[in-house]
Design a protein around this motif. Sequence first.
Motif, PDB file in Angstrom:
ATOM      1  N   GLN A  24      65.290 -48.925   1.043  1.00  0.00           N
ATOM      2  CA  GLN A  24      64.430 -49.968   0.481  1.00  0.00           C
ATOM      3  C   GLN A  24      64.809 -50.278  -0.966  1.00  0.00           C
ATOM      4  OE1 GLN A  24      60.209 -49.063   0.590  1.00  0.00           O
ATOM      5  NE2 GLN A  24      59.705 -51.225   0.765  1.00  0.00           N
ATOM      6  N   SER A  48      63.104 -47.668  13.408  1.00  0.00           N
ATOM      7  CA  SER A  48      62.131 -48.703  13.012  1.00  0.00           C
ATOM      8  C   SER A  48      61.796 -48.613  11.523  1.00  0.00           C
ATOM      9  CB  SER A  48      60.858 -48.579  13.850  1.00  0.00           C
ATOM     10  OG  SER A  48      60.278 -47.283  13.685  1.00  0.00           O
ATOM     11  N   GLU A  49      61.787 -47.393  10.967  1.00  0.00           N
ATOM     12  CA  GLU A  49      61.529 -47.229   9.532  1.00  0.00           C
ATOM     13  C   GLU A  49      62.674 -47.803   8.705  1.00  0.00           C
ATOM     14  OE1 GLU A  49      59.598 -43.332   8.310  1.00  0.00           O
ATOM     15  OE2 GLU A  49      60.400 -42.787  10.273  1.00  0.00           O
ATOM     16  N   ALA A  51      64.740 -50.162   9.703  1.00  0.00           N
ATOM     17  CA  ALA A  51      64.710 -51.618   9.859  1.00  0.00           C
ATOM     18  C   ALA A  51      63.648 -52.236   8.954  1.00  0.00           C
ATOM     19  CB  ALA A  51      64.455 -51.976  11.320  1.00  0.00           C
ATOM     20  N   ALA A  52      62.487 -51.584   8.877  1.00  0.00           N
ATOM     21  CA  ALA A  52      61.416 -52.084   8.013  1.00  0.00           C
ATOM     22  C   ALA A  52      61.813 -52.032   6.543  1.00  0.00           C
ATOM     23  CB  ALA A  52      60.145 -51.271   8.249  1.00  0.00           C
ATOM     24  N   ALA A  53      62.692 -51.097   6.204  1.00  0.00           N
ATOM     25  CA  ALA A  53      63.156 -50.963   4.818  1.00  0.00           C
ATOM     26  C   ALA A  53      64.273 -51.949   4.480  1.00  0.00           C
ATOM     27  CB  ALA A  53      63.633 -49.538   4.564  1.00  0.00           C
TER      28      ALA A  53
END
Length: 338
Positions: A24, A48-49, A51-53
């Motif tokens: 991030q 998923s973490e 990708a969210a970052a």
Amino acid sequence: MIIAVLKETADYEQRVALTPSAVQKLTADGTRVKIEKEAGKAAGFADSEYAAAGAQIADNDTAALKDASLLFKILAPTKDKLRQLPDGLTVIADFRSFVADWEWVNSRKLSLFALEKIPRISRAQGMDILSSQDNLSGYKAAVEAINMLNRAAPMMTTAAGSIMPIKVLVVGIGVAGLQAIATAKRMGAVVFAHDIRQETREQAESLGARFVRQEQLNDIFAEADIVITAAGSAPNAPILFKAKELSLLKAHSVLIDVSGNIESLDSPSTFTTEKGAVVSVDKQMAALLPNTASQLFANNICNFFQLLGSRLTIGQSPDFTDDIINRTCICWQGKKRD
């Protein structure tokens, strides 16, 4: 600029070079990150973490490396993996286990930065992987040894009788050794510590350990319930104990070697002596704490990248007048550096 992160392939390795929080920070500055599918799974980080970052999830290592200009890894690529790397790639990793194929490195114009060579100066503390990972190794060694022991660690006074505390000997008062002392002390053990460097005595005693002189070492070694050896750093750690010394260990005691101070043993490996003492060698003890170890390693590598980044992003050579960069760069654009 694209940074690739691959899944670690060593049998025991569960860490990952970047965590979602590190990704991030990088993507917020405009850097693209491609991470191989499930690279962080063993350390507790889901795709998923990432990708969210802001990371792109690649189906395999080839896809992750496509168009990448940097590769972040825990351990340097093996010979097989080295031959998969694209031309001109810059690799930042721990190169202590690296088996070099310099002809190939030269032909591909690869650049290699060895994080284990970070100088131990105040300006480089946030980049120092040896300190961050050794700190965890010392902690985990003490916890593992106490778990392996067949008795309780602290002194206890009960209606059924009193229990004396265990004796722990830590050999090597560096980052790992100091954390092993502190952890064993918190668990209620009586801790002894030894190092050939007399200046470490004050550090050990400040944590509650009793400093052991060289002439006392074998006696304490034979009395100890737990011995933790943490002198130096693999693969250049000194051999301190051979078969003769290991035979001194008492029955049901535990020795954990985190640096490679036991002669002629692979890592990881465990065996039992004739007396019944358990000896365990694990030079990657931090890998047993993959979540925490990955967080610290990711911070280290991002701090180092920040030092490098401004020049690399515009295709220039790094500033070799900087002592940190100069010491860590073992190869630049295919040319090996001394």
